[in-house]
Motif scaffolding. Structure first.
Motif, PDB file in Angstrom:
ATOM      1  N   THR A 180       4.070  13.574 -13.127  1.00 64.06           N
ATOM      2  CA  THR A 180       5.057  12.513 -13.258  1.00 64.06           C
ATOM      3  C   THR A 180       4.699  11.366 -12.327  1.00 64.06           C
ATOM      4  O   THR A 180       4.213  11.586 -11.217  1.00 64.06           O
ATOM      5  N   VAL A 181       4.951  10.146 -12.796  1.00 64.92           N
ATOM      6  CA  VAL A 181       4.665   8.953 -11.998  1.00 64.92           C
ATOM      7  C   VAL A 181       5.947   8.155 -11.824  1.00 64.92           C
ATOM      8  O   VAL A 181       6.660   7.888 -12.793  1.00 64.92           O
ATOM      9  N   TYR A 182       6.235   7.793 -10.590  1.00 62.36           N
ATOM     10  CA  TYR A 182       7.340   6.899 -10.255  1.00 62.36           C
ATOM     11  C   TYR A 182       6.756   5.745  -9.452  1.00 62.36           C
ATOM     12  O   TYR A 182       5.803   5.929  -8.701  1.00 62.36           O
ATOM     13  N   THR A 183       7.345   4.565  -9.620  1.00 64.73           N
ATOM     14  CA  THR A 183       6.944   3.436  -8.777  1.00 64.73           C
ATOM     15  C   THR A 183       8.182   2.800  -8.161  1.00 64.73           C
ATOM     16  O   THR A 183       9.275   2.875  -8.713  1.00 64.73           O
ATOM     17  N   ASP A 184       7.969   2.164  -7.019  1.00 68.00           N
ATOM     18  CA  ASP A 184       9.066   1.467  -6.361  1.00 68.00           C
ATOM     19  C   ASP A 184       9.230   0.063  -6.950  1.00 68.00           C
ATOM     20  O   ASP A 184       8.580  -0.279  -7.944  1.00 68.00           O
ATOM     21  N   ASP A 185      10.062  -0.749  -6.326  1.00 71.41           N
ATOM     22  CA  ASP A 185      10.343  -2.081  -6.864  1.00 71.41           C
ATOM     23  C   ASP A 185       9.177  -3.064  -6.710  1.00 71.41           C
ATOM     24  O   ASP A 185       9.215  -4.159  -7.247  1.00 71.41           O
ATOM     25  N   ARG A 186       8.106  -2.693  -6.015  1.00 73.10           N
ATOM     26  CA  ARG A 186       6.896  -3.520  -5.928  1.00 73.10           C
ATOM     27  C   ARG A 186       5.792  -2.995  -6.845  1.00 73.10           C
ATOM     28  O   ARG A 186       4.774  -3.642  -7.011  1.00 73.10           O
ATOM     29  N   GLY A 187       5.968  -1.792  -7.372  1.00 71.75           N
ATOM     30  CA  GLY A 187       4.957  -1.207  -8.240  1.00 71.75           C
ATOM     31  C   GLY A 187       4.014  -0.243  -7.543  1.00 71.75           C
ATOM     32  O   GLY A 187       2.999   0.132  -8.109  1.00 71.75           O
ATOM     33  N   THR A 188       4.311   0.177  -6.317  1.00 73.40           N
ATOM     34  CA  THR A 188       3.466   1.175  -5.662  1.00 73.40           C
ATOM     35  C   THR A 188       3.961   2.565  -6.038  1.00 73.40           C
ATOM     36  O   THR A 188       5.155   2.773  -6.272  1.00 73.40           O
ATOM     37  N   ARG A 189       3.049   3.515  -6.115  1.00 75.68           N
ATOM     38  CA  ARG A 189       3.405   4.873  -6.529  1.00 75.68           C
ATOM     39  C   ARG A 189       4.199   5.569  -5.432  1.00 75.68           C
ATOM     40  O   ARG A 189       3.819   5.555  -4.259  1.00 75.68           O
TER      41      ARG A 189
END
Length: 176
Positions: free
Chosen positions: A70-79
């Motif tokens: 699974t991949v999640y990113t924060d509000d800047r797009g970092t994993r």
């Protein structure tokens, strides 16, 4: 006679040419079918006018092909490891690079970036993106400079040199 030569040329070369064209068609069809990315949720990339493509902010994507992760990113797009994690204003370590640094095939907690954070207590941001090379990583460094990292880790491998020399899947938008 010219018509006789053409007949024999087609008779002898035609089946071989037909077989070769069928081989190209089916090998291409099966290659792309077996190498498609299979996921549920948001696509993790979007177009970017400067870099070519970047990781989308705020995504949740489950890769359902082998391997499953699974991949999640924060509000800047970092994993990141979980959904809805805000990006820190600053980080101690910023990771750039390709799928190896990004952690393709593993959960975020198992990436070397997260392992460093766990073992040292330092704040980290994993800004690596699959298929990036040196040019895209350098442009990403400009993008993530606002995080004011004290250390930048670039996950280099020899493919980055080749990616920088080939026009296939460009990571730099060129305006003519």
């Amino acid at each position: 006679k010219p018509k006789t030569y053409i007949f024999y040329l087609i008779l002898f070369l035609g089946p071989g040419l037909l077989a070769f064209l069928l081989y190209l068609f089916f090998s291409t069809l099966f290659y792309y079918h077996s190498h498609r990315t299979r996921y549920v949720g948001d696509s993790f990339i979007r177009e970017d006018p400067k870099i070519g493509y970047v990781q989308r902010p705020g995504i949740e994507m489950k890769h359902i092909g082998t391997p499953v992760f699974t991949v999640y990113t924060d509000d800047r797009g970092t994993r990141v490891s979980r959904p809805n994690i805000p990006s820190p204003p600053e980080v101690d370590i910023l990771t750039l690079g390709c799928s190896i640094a990004w952690g393709y095939g593993i959960e975020s907690e198992s990436t070397f970036t997260q392992r460093i954070a766990e073992q040292t207590g330092l704040s980290v941001a994993n800004a690596a993106v699959p298929s990036y090379g040196m040019t895209a990583a350098a442009l990403s460094l400009e993008k993530y400079a606002v995080l004011r990292p004290k250390i930048v880790i670039y996950g280099f491998n020899e493919q980055h040199i080749i990616r920088g020399m080939k026009p296939c899947a460009p990571t730099l938008a060129v305006k003519s």
